[in-house]
Motif scaffolding. Structure first.
Motif, mmCIF file in Angstrom:
data_model
loop_
_atom_site.group_PDB
_atom_site.id
_atom_site.type_symbol
_atom_site.label_atom_id
_atom_site.label_comp_id
_atom_site.label_asym_id
_atom_site.label_seq_id
_atom_site.Cartn_x
_atom_site.Cartn_y
_atom_site.Cartn_z
ATOM 1 N N LEU A 94 0.818 -1.215 0.000
ATOM 2 C CA LEU A 94 0.000 0.000 0.000
ATOM 3 C C LEU A 94 0.849 1.260 0.000
ATOM 4 O O LEU A 94 0.342 2.347 -0.269
ATOM 5 C CB LEU A 94 -0.934 0.011 1.221
ATOM 6 N N ASP A 95 2.132 1.125 0.335
ATOM 7 C CA ASP A 95 3.049 2.265 0.291
ATOM 8 C C ASP A 95 4.289 1.863 -0.497
ATOM 9 O O ASP A 95 4.369 0.750 -1.010
ATOM 10 C CB ASP A 95 3.406 2.738 1.708
ATOM 11 N N ASN A 96 5.249 2.759 -0.595
ATOM 12 C CA ASN A 96 6.399 2.488 -1.453
ATOM 13 C C ASN A 96 7.547 1.769 -0.749
ATOM 14 O O ASN A 96 8.656 1.726 -1.257
ATOM 15 C CB ASN A 96 6.891 3.780 -2.106
ATOM 16 N N ASN A 97 7.273 1.155 0.396
ATOM 17 C CA ASN A 97 8.298 0.439 1.145
ATOM 18 C C ASN A 97 8.263 -1.046 0.791
ATOM 19 O O ASN A 97 7.262 -1.727 1.028
ATOM 20 C CB ASN A 97 8.071 0.634 2.648
ATOM 21 N N LEU A 98 9.346 -1.562 0.232
ATOM 22 C CA LEU A 98 9.443 -2.970 -0.140
ATOM 23 C C LEU A 98 9.186 -3.893 1.046
ATOM 24 O O LEU A 98 8.660 -4.991 0.890
ATOM 25 C CB LEU A 98 10.828 -3.252 -0.739
ATOM 26 N N HIS A 99 9.516 -3.446 2.253
ATOM 27 C CA HIS A 99 9.393 -4.295 3.435
ATOM 28 C C HIS A 99 8.052 -4.150 4.154
ATOM 29 O O HIS A 99 7.852 -4.771 5.198
ATOM 30 C CB HIS A 99 10.561 -4.018 4.388
ATOM 31 N N SER A 100 7.136 -3.359 3.610
ATOM 32 C CA SER A 100 5.789 -3.279 4.180
ATOM 33 C C SER A 100 5.065 -4.590 3.942
ATOM 34 O O SER A 100 5.377 -5.319 2.992
ATOM 35 C CB SER A 100 4.996 -2.139 3.520
ATOM 36 N N PRO A 101 4.075 -4.908 4.789
ATOM 37 C CA PRO A 101 3.341 -6.161 4.581
ATOM 38 C C PRO A 101 2.638 -6.148 3.217
ATOM 39 O O PRO A 101 1.940 -5.189 2.888
ATOM 40 C CB PRO A 101 2.310 -6.179 5.713
ATOM 41 N N PRO A 102 2.822 -7.188 2.414
ATOM 42 C CA PRO A 102 2.166 -7.214 1.100
ATOM 43 C C PRO A 102 0.663 -7.445 1.235
ATOM 44 O O PRO A 102 0.209 -8.132 2.140
ATOM 45 C CB PRO A 102 2.841 -8.377 0.381
ATOM 46 N N VAL A 103 -0.091 -6.828 0.306
ATOM 47 C CA VAL A 103 -1.547 -7.037 0.248
ATOM 48 C C VAL A 103 -1.901 -7.968 -0.900
ATOM 49 O O VAL A 103 -3.070 -8.279 -1.112
ATOM 50 C CB VAL A 103 -2.309 -5.701 0.116
ATOM 51 N N GLY A 104 -0.898 -8.402 -1.625
ATOM 52 C CA GLY A 104 -1.121 -9.305 -2.745
ATOM 53 C C GLY A 104 0.134 -9.437 -3.581
ATOM 54 O O GLY A 104 1.229 -9.028 -3.162
ATOM 55 N N ARG A 105 -0.039 -9.995 -4.778
ATOM 56 C CA ARG A 105 1.071 -10.222 -5.699
ATOM 57 C C ARG A 105 0.698 -9.679 -7.071
ATOM 58 O O ARG A 105 -0.456 -9.795 -7.490
ATOM 59 C CB ARG A 105 1.386 -11.712 -5.844
ATOM 60 N N ALA A 106 1.684 -9.113 -7.774
ATOM 61 C CA ALA A 106 1.541 -8.750 -9.187
ATOM 62 C C ALA A 106 2.178 -9.892 -9.961
ATOM 63 O O ALA A 106 3.366 -10.173 -9.783
ATOM 64 C CB ALA A 106 2.230 -7.437 -9.484
#
Length: 193
Positions: A94-106
């Motif tokens: 949801l933000d531009n931080n690679l280490h933020s919790p993912p909400v899904g996959r592209a």
């Protein structure tokens, strides 16, 4: 003679009726074909692409699966990567931080399709599985990478995005050499069911 005058006076009324019917039909058709001015749903998501370069297998999320004869599948080809085909399974945040919790996959692929300038063609889906959204959104389109923003079509979806249509404006938010890039996707959906 009076009978034919009565019939002749009736013809302009029939023509007027047909004309009004034609105008009404064309107005109705054009108004139903126009897209709504406001989107029914908007999302801003980031996806992070880490291309395998022969040294980063532990954290790579993308791999070159095809390359031109003069290149290899570990390093992107010269000539603006022309001919390289990359598949990816990138985290979405949801933000531009690679280490933020993912909400899904592209998940999908892109291929570099021009020698003279960096440009690619994309076909991918956002597979979302969060407390806010569950389902997929499918995208397809050209990606002229040198433009600050580029639009790709939203061509469908499943779950919370069943049969959705719209547009996603992509922007390269960051990149580090030829190994990592982050895209911001401003998704505007105009058909929501």
């Amino acid at each position: 003679m009076e009978g034919s005058r009565g019939r002749m006076a009736f013809i302009p009324h029939i023509l007027l009726l047909l004309f009004l019917l034609l105008i009404t039909t064309s107005t109705t058709t054009s108004s139903t074909l126009r897209r709504p001015l406001k989107p029914c749903k908007t999302l801003i998501l980031y996806f992070h692409d880490i291309i395998y370069n022969g040294l980063n297998a532990a954290n790579a999320t993308a791999a070159i699966v095809a390359s031109p004869a003069w290149a290899n599948r570990t390093i992107l080809a010269g000539q603006n990567h022309f001919g390289d085909v990359v598949v990816f399974d990138d985290p979405i945040t949801l933000d531009n931080n690679l280490h933020s919790p993912p909400v899904g996959r592209a998940q999908g692929m892109y291929l570099y399709d021009k020698k003279e300038i960096y440009t690619a063609w994309l076909g991918f889906s956002f597979v979302l599985n969060s407390t806010d959204y569950k389902g997929t959104i499918s995208f397809i389109g050209a990606d002229p990478l040198m433009n600050k923003t580029r639009d790709v079509s939203v061509v469908g979806g499943t779950g919370d995005f069943f049969m959705t249509r719209g547009v996603a404006t992509l922007m390269t938010d960051a990149f580090e050499g030829e190994v990592y890039f982050r895209l911001r996707a401003d998704v505007k959906l105009y058909e929501c069911y």
